[in-house]
Scaffold this motif. Structure first.
Motif, short mmCIF file in Angstrom:
data_model
loop_
_atom_site.label_atom_id
_atom_site.label_comp_id
_atom_site.label_asym_id
_atom_site.label_seq_id
_atom_site.Cartn_x
_atom_site.Cartn_y
_atom_site.Cartn_z
N ILE A 7 -9.40 -31.38 -132.78
CA ILE A 7 -9.97 -30.38 -131.87
C ILE A 7 -9.23 -29.05 -131.98
N LEU A 8 -7.91 -29.09 -132.08
CA LEU A 8 -7.15 -27.84 -132.21
C LEU A 8 -7.47 -27.12 -133.52
N TRP A 9 -7.60 -27.86 -134.61
CA TRP A 9 -7.95 -27.21 -135.88
C TRP A 9 -9.36 -26.61 -135.82
N ILE A 10 -10.28 -27.29 -135.17
CA ILE A 10 -11.65 -26.76 -135.05
C ILE A 10 -11.64 -25.49 -134.19
N LEU A 11 -10.89 -25.50 -133.09
CA LEU A 11 -10.79 -24.30 -132.25
C LEU A 11 -10.16 -23.14 -133.01
N LEU A 12 -9.14 -23.41 -133.81
CA LEU A 12 -8.52 -22.36 -134.62
C LEU A 12 -9.52 -21.80 -135.64
N LEU A 13 -10.28 -22.68 -136.26
CA LEU A 13 -11.28 -22.24 -137.24
C LEU A 13 -12.36 -21.40 -136.58
N VAL A 14 -12.82 -21.82 -135.41
CA VAL A 14 -13.84 -21.04 -134.68
C VAL A 14 -13.28 -19.67 -134.31
N GLY A 15 -12.02 -19.63 -133.87
CA GLY A 15 -11.40 -18.35 -133.53
C GLY A 15 -11.29 -17.42 -134.73
N VAL A 16 -10.90 -17.96 -135.88
CA VAL A 16 -10.79 -17.13 -137.09
C VAL A 16 -12.16 -16.63 -137.53
N ILE A 17 -13.18 -17.49 -137.44
CA ILE A 17 -14.53 -17.06 -137.83
C ILE A 17 -15.04 -15.97 -136.88
N ALA A 18 -14.80 -16.13 -135.58
CA ALA A 18 -15.24 -15.10 -134.62
C ALA A 18 -14.49 -13.79 -134.87
N PHE A 19 -13.20 -13.87 -135.14
CA PHE A 19 -12.42 -12.67 -135.45
C PHE A 19 -12.93 -12.01 -136.74
N SER A 20 -13.27 -12.82 -137.72
CA SER A 20 -13.77 -12.27 -138.99
C SER A 20 -15.09 -11.53 -138.80
N PHE A 21 -16.01 -12.12 -138.04
CA PHE A 21 -17.29 -11.44 -137.82
C PHE A 21 -17.12 -10.16 -137.02
#
Length: 119
Positions: A7-21
């Protein structure tokens, strides 16, 4: 514990994708050395910086776990060797005593009386 880590890795990935967009349109210049300039986007810089910080610590962590695993295996092997009985060269194996020759033979029928010494 594995589910929490996932769950923590998925949240980190979602945060990086949102930051990238949100920051993809910004391009920055990174001066590596005088005369060397790297034109990049902000998300690429954040991801590269994250990996530069994560990978050495992850490699160190894996090395420590590998070394500790080898030490534990060696200690377990040594403990098993110490716990197992060792044959001693000075002690002979136990042998039954030879039968005494002056004892009369046992009766064939347990109900029969024992032979007397006078007969």
């Amino acid at each position: 514990m594995q589910i929490v880590r996932t769950i923590l890795w998925i949240l980190l990935l979602v945060g990086v994708i949102a930051f990238s967009f949100g920051n993809w349109d910004r391009q920055i210049d990174v001066r590596i050395w005088p005369g060397i300039v790297w034109d990049t986007r902000v998300p690429a810089l954040v991801i590269v910086s994250f990996l530069l910080g994560l990978l050495p610590m992850w490699i160190y962590h894996r090395g420590v776990r590998w070394r500790q695993g080898r030490r534990i295996t060696a200690l377990e092997t040594a403990t098993q060797k110490m716990a197992s009985p060792k044959p001693d060269a000075n002690i002979e194996p136990a042998r039954p005593y030879p039968p005494k020759k002056d004892v009369p033979p046992e009766p064939a029928n347990p109900v029969d009386p024992e032979p007397s010494e006078n007969s």
